[in-house]
Design an enzyme around this catalytic site. Structure first.
Site, short mmCIF file in Angstrom:
data_model
loop_
_atom_site.label_atom_id
_atom_site.label_comp_id
_atom_site.label_asym_id
_atom_site.label_seq_id
_atom_site.Cartn_x
_atom_site.Cartn_y
_atom_site.Cartn_z
N LYS A 177 42.67 49.17 31.06
CA LYS A 177 42.87 47.93 31.81
C LYS A 177 41.81 46.93 31.38
O LYS A 177 40.63 47.27 31.25
CB LYS A 177 42.77 48.16 33.32
CG LYS A 177 42.99 46.87 34.12
CD LYS A 177 43.12 47.13 35.61
CE LYS A 177 41.80 47.41 36.27
NZ LYS A 177 41.92 47.48 37.75
N SER B 191 33.46 52.20 46.96
CA SER B 191 34.24 52.27 45.73
C SER B 191 33.90 51.10 44.82
O SER B 191 33.80 49.96 45.27
CB SER B 191 35.74 52.23 46.08
OG SER B 191 36.52 52.05 44.91
N GLN C 15 43.02 41.41 48.08
CA GLN C 15 42.96 42.86 48.21
C GLN C 15 43.24 43.35 49.63
O GLN C 15 43.58 44.52 49.84
CB GLN C 15 41.58 43.36 47.77
CG GLN C 15 41.28 43.19 46.29
CD GLN C 15 41.92 44.26 45.44
OE1 GLN C 15 42.36 45.29 45.94
NE2 GLN C 15 41.98 44.03 44.14
N ARG D 194 46.28 50.32 43.88
CA ARG D 194 45.47 51.54 43.70
C ARG D 194 44.17 51.45 44.48
O ARG D 194 43.65 52.45 44.97
CB ARG D 194 45.26 51.85 42.24
CG ARG D 194 44.53 50.82 41.36
CD ARG D 194 43.03 50.87 41.52
NE ARG D 194 42.32 50.45 40.34
CZ ARG D 194 41.05 50.07 40.34
NH1 ARG D 194 40.38 49.97 41.48
NH2 ARG D 194 40.45 49.76 39.21
N ASP E 18 37.50 36.13 58.35
CA ASP E 18 37.17 35.56 57.05
C ASP E 18 36.35 34.30 57.29
O ASP E 18 36.53 33.62 58.32
CB ASP E 18 38.44 35.23 56.26
CG ASP E 18 38.16 34.93 54.80
OD1 ASP E 18 38.38 35.84 53.97
OD2 ASP E 18 37.73 33.81 54.47
N VAL E 19 35.45 33.99 56.37
CA VAL E 19 34.66 32.77 56.53
C VAL E 19 35.55 31.53 56.53
O VAL E 19 35.18 30.49 57.07
CB VAL E 19 33.60 32.65 55.42
CG1 VAL E 19 32.52 33.70 55.60
CG2 VAL E 19 34.22 32.76 54.03
N GLY F 104 34.19 45.72 48.15
CA GLY F 104 33.62 44.57 47.46
C GLY F 104 32.65 45.04 46.38
O GLY F 104 31.85 45.96 46.60
#
Length: 327
Positions: free
Chosen positions: A68, A297, A139, A111, A160-161, A223
């Protein structure tokens, strides 16, 4: 002939439940020594605050060989463009010939969400009902989708900001996933009310503080902005049982773990397990109802290779995509 698969093609092919299953197989192969995953080389384009990543992998049990190429440009929002662009090339491991070229953003989102779903299955409390989300970017929807696949989520709280993004994602979640969703005004309130948390931001400073987190919470932190940036504060990491996709990759790339190590708050041994160790039964998942668990992750190429191989085979079965000769 090379099979070309667009995002629209992949949306027809990929199901979240199947991709969660693929993640279990891919991470299991990794800890069993049946996958080759070099650390991804990257090129930083400082002038434009961008990063190019090259992510190859081979998974022997799945006969999946792919690379990728993904770009991460946090300031793309100024141009009304996605932060991430990606393409995936799939090759035949027996001959090396190219089999397919496919859009990579959707596979990346699927994924990444599926990996959090897998971690949530093993690390969250089974009675978890409220999911909190910090960051309403591209995401986040697949994160919510995956968590809902493995837990009976009754409400999703989204902060969210940019309030408008939280509002739009709430509407999409209600429509597509048939679950109550509410935009939130404060990150702190979102965290305190949640059984499971997802942090999906491009922040370089903590958006989550350990003092906000109640006992028994599970956190999915996806993130990733490099060694010197983080979305979790030190207290969050220190008080959590930490499970990662790859020790090697996290210790090379994740500021969420590296900064607390540099501060002396934790050592490398604070990483309890890789998710593949838990999936294969080498280590236990959640141990008590009161502990705080953290899935950290940075994303691995085995996730892309396993998903791309499945997408290719499914596309051939259903006659989806466009075949093109490179010769």
């Amino acid at each position: 002939m090379v099979l070309l698969l667009s995002r629209g093609d992949l949306e027809k092919i990929l199901d979240m439940g199947k991709v969660i299953d693929l993640m279990e197989k891919a991470f299991s192969a990794l800890v069993q020594g049946k996958a080759m995953v070099p650390l991804r080389p990257k090129i930083t384009i400082q002038k434009y605050n961008g990063t190019m990543l090259y992510m190859p992998a081979y998974i022997e049990p799945l006969k999946a060989l792919a690379v990728k190429i993904v770009s991460v440009y946090p300031e793309n929002y100024k141009l009304r463009l996605p932060t991430i662009h990606a393409t995936i090339q799939l090759n035949n491991p027996e001959t090396g010939e190219p089999l397919a070229l496919m859009e990579g953003n959707y596979i990346t989102a699927m994924r990444t969400g599926a990996a959090s779903g897998l971690a949530t299955k093993y690390l969250s409390r089974e009675d978890s009902e409220i999911l909190g989300v910090i960051g309403a970017g591209v995401q986040s929807f697949t994160q919510i989708w995956a968590v809902k696949m493995v837990r009976e989520i009754k409400k999703v709280l989204i902060y969210d900001v940019k309030a408008e993004r939280a509002r739009k994602l709430s509407g999409k979640v209600k429509e597509k996933l048939d679950v109550e969703a509410k935009p939130m005004e404060k990150a702190e309130e979102t965290v305190k009310l949640s059984d499971i948390l997802v942090t999906a931001t491009t922040s370089v400073k903590p958006v989550l503080r350990g003092e906000w987190i109640k006992p028994g919470t599970h956190i999915n932190s996806i993130g990733w902005m490099g060694r010197d940036a983080r979305e979790l504060d030190t207290e969050t990491v220190k008080k959590s049982r930490v499970v990662v996709d790859s020790r090697e990759a996290v210790l090379a790339e994740s500021g969420d773990i590296l900064i607390p190590i540099r501060e002396g708050a934790i050592t490398e041994d604070h990483i309890y397990a890789e998710i593949g160790e838990i999936a294969t039964g080498l280590k236990r998942g959640r141990i008590s109802s009161k502990e705080i668990t953290l899935w950290k992750s940075v994303g691995l190429a085995v996730q892309d290779a396993s998903t791309a191989k499945f997408a290719y085979e499914k596309a051939l079965e259903e006659n989806i995509g466009f075949k093109y000769s490179l010769s």
